[in-house]
Write an enzyme that holds these catalytic residues in place. Structure first.
Site, PDB file in Angstrom:
ATOM      1  N   CYS A   1     -14.893  -1.613   5.879  1.00 40.14           N
ATOM      2  CA  CYS A   1     -13.773  -2.162   5.376  1.00 40.14           C
ATOM      3  C   CYS A   1     -13.539  -1.285   4.348  1.00 40.14           C
ATOM      4  O   CYS A   1     -14.528  -0.898   3.690  1.00 40.14           O
ATOM      5  CB  CYS A   1     -13.678  -3.396   4.861  1.00 40.14           C
ATOM      6  SG  CYS A   1     -14.140  -4.648   6.324  1.00 40.14           S
TER       7      CYS A   1
ATOM      8  N   HIS B   1      -9.753   2.805  -2.680  1.00 43.77           N
ATOM      9  CA  HIS B   1      -8.825   2.065  -2.444  1.00 43.77           C
ATOM     10  C   HIS B   1      -7.409   1.015  -3.651  1.00 43.77           C
ATOM     11  O   HIS B   1      -7.019  -0.094  -3.815  1.00 43.77           O
ATOM     12  CB  HIS B   1      -8.047   0.993  -0.902  1.00 43.77           C
ATOM     13  CG  HIS B   1      -6.593   1.321  -0.676  1.00 43.77           C
ATOM     14  ND1 HIS B   1      -5.639   1.666  -0.986  1.00 43.77           N
ATOM     15  CD2 HIS B   1      -5.757   0.011   0.692  1.00 43.77           C
ATOM     16  CE1 HIS B   1      -3.988   1.341  -0.540  1.00 43.77           C
ATOM     17  NE2 HIS B   1      -4.308   0.188   0.592  1.00 43.77           N
TER      18      HIS B   1
ATOM     19  N   CYS C   1       0.658  -1.195   0.207  1.00 45.89           N
ATOM     20  CA  CYS C   1       0.150   0.016  -0.092  1.00 45.89           C
ATOM     21  C   CYS C   1       0.899   1.055  -0.002  1.00 45.89           C
ATOM     22  O   CYS C   1      -0.161   2.220  -0.394  1.00 45.89           O
ATOM     23  CB  CYS C   1      -0.471  -0.384   1.003  1.00 45.89           C
ATOM     24  SG  CYS C   1      -2.230  -1.127   1.033  1.00 45.89           S
TER      25      CYS C   1
END
Length: 381
Positions: free
Chosen positions: A199, A324, A80
């Site tokens: 989430c 994301h 990430c």
């Protein structure tokens, strides 16, 4: 070392686009960054491109679409934190004087990747992962420890409520829908106490930032955004971690960044950070020293991290609402900070923003502390 500025930023649409290739998403972000500052693509001398899945000369594939070739292009992977690594790579090249103009790119196409529709699988050597310690499981364990210290499931839900509200103010967010605490808590249980709406989604998307020396920046803008600090470090062995609720590498990198920038945490006007799970954002308040250790819940409950508060966190909507795309997020957070420093963030604008911080944490490696790498950039107008 030379002072480095950001003069151009760009982001593709964020969402699920199974019909679009990563190169297509990346080229959209690069074109937006080029248009943002008015520089010719031919002026770009070096490029770093981050991608975690299906990577194969991704930077070359993106940049040929905008006419950039025959330059040094470095492709990187750092989970990430890949985008933050890409940005730091370009920053180093320019600060060291090797090049005058470069572009940092982060891109991911999760819906066309080999893990589409599944949890991110553990590496072959990740014993903990194969025994069931997946990302949701690990963050649920951390959440339980936070609850022993006074946090509640409602607190975690409030982070998601806040960031989904912020996402409604961001035209590029994957999800633009308000939720209540009750709706967050009532969504499908993933791993107790973490529910589905706590989430972040897996997302397709890309972001790009054009960096240059200050001398070059003044040719293109009267409002260059200065990079005050660029810090990145990998984690230590897990047994050195005293508390699963703290990130030693996150704290270490934060101290490195503040020292390099010559600023104090109280000088920061806004923060964009890694909030893959709602409870994580509260942990990072403390890593970044936005409050004292153990006071993250109080900071959230005070409303200080909401838009209009003392220190807005994830005004973009964060990973929870914006989405994301793993390797893109580290560049995207920088782009969001730049928008606020320019006064161009629209309804989510942080008033009178002068200094902003972009943080990214990522990666699970057996026997290393969770968050195998952390990257932080501090920018100022």
């Amino acid at each position: 070392m030379r002072e480095v500025a950001v003069i151009g930023i760009g982001q593709s649409a964020f969402g699920k686009f199974p019909g679009r290739a990563a190169a297509d998403l990346g080229a959209e972000a690069v074109r937006a960054a080029v248009e943002d500052c008015g520089i010719s693509p031919k002026a770009i001398q070096v490029a770093y491109c981050a991608r975690a899945y299906d990577a194969n000369c991704t930077g070359q594939g993106i940049l040929k679409e905008v006419g950039v070739r025959n330059i040094e292009i470095i492709n990187v992977e750092n989970a990430c934190a890949g985008g933050a690594t890409s940005f730091r790579g370009v920053w180093k090249e320019i600060a060291d004087g090797r090049y005058d103009v470069g572009i940092a790119i982060g891109v991911e196409s999760m819906t066309t990747s080999p893990i589409a529709g599944r949890l991110i699988p553990p590496e072959k050597t990740d014993l903990d992962g194969h025994l069931g310690l997946t990302m949701p499981g690990m963050f649920a364990m951390v959440a339980r420890r936070q609850m022993e210290a006074g946090a509640t499931a409602e607190d975690f839900a409030q982070v998601s409520v806040k960031n989904h509200h912020n996402g409604c103010l961001n035209p590029q967010a994957q999800y633009k829908k308000e939720f209540t605490v009750e709706e967050i808590l009532g969504s499908r249980m993933i791993c107790d106490p973490i529910t589905l709406l706590m989430c972040c989604p897996n997302t397709d998307g890309a972001a790009a930032a054009i960096l240059c020396s200050m001398e070059v920046a003044r040719r293109y803008t009267t409002q260059p955004i200065r990079v005050l600090a660029s810090a990145l470090c990998s984690a230590d062995y897990k047994y050195t971690q005293d508390d699963i609720c703290a990130s030693p590498v996150g704290v270490k990198v934060a101290k490195m960044a503040y020292e390099m920038a010559g600023v104090d945490p109280k000088d920061i006007d806004l923060v964009e950070m890694h909030d893959a799970f709602a409870n994580e954002e509260i942990l990072r308040y403390e890593d970044l020293m936005l409050c004292k250790p153990g006071e993250g819940i109080d900071l959230l409950r005070s409303g200080a991290t909401a838009i209009g508060g003392r220190i807005p966190v994830n005004p973009s909507g964060g990973l929870l609402a914006l989405g994301h795309p793993l390797s893109a997020s580290g560049v995207r957070t920088v782009c969001e900070v730049v928008l606020h420093l320019r006064g161009q963030a629209g309804e989510r604008q942080t008033p009178k923003a002068k200094v902003g911080l972009a943080q990214m944490l990522g990666g699970l490696v057996t026997n290393l502390e969770h968050g195998a790498v952390a990257g932080i950039h501090i920018l100022a107008r």
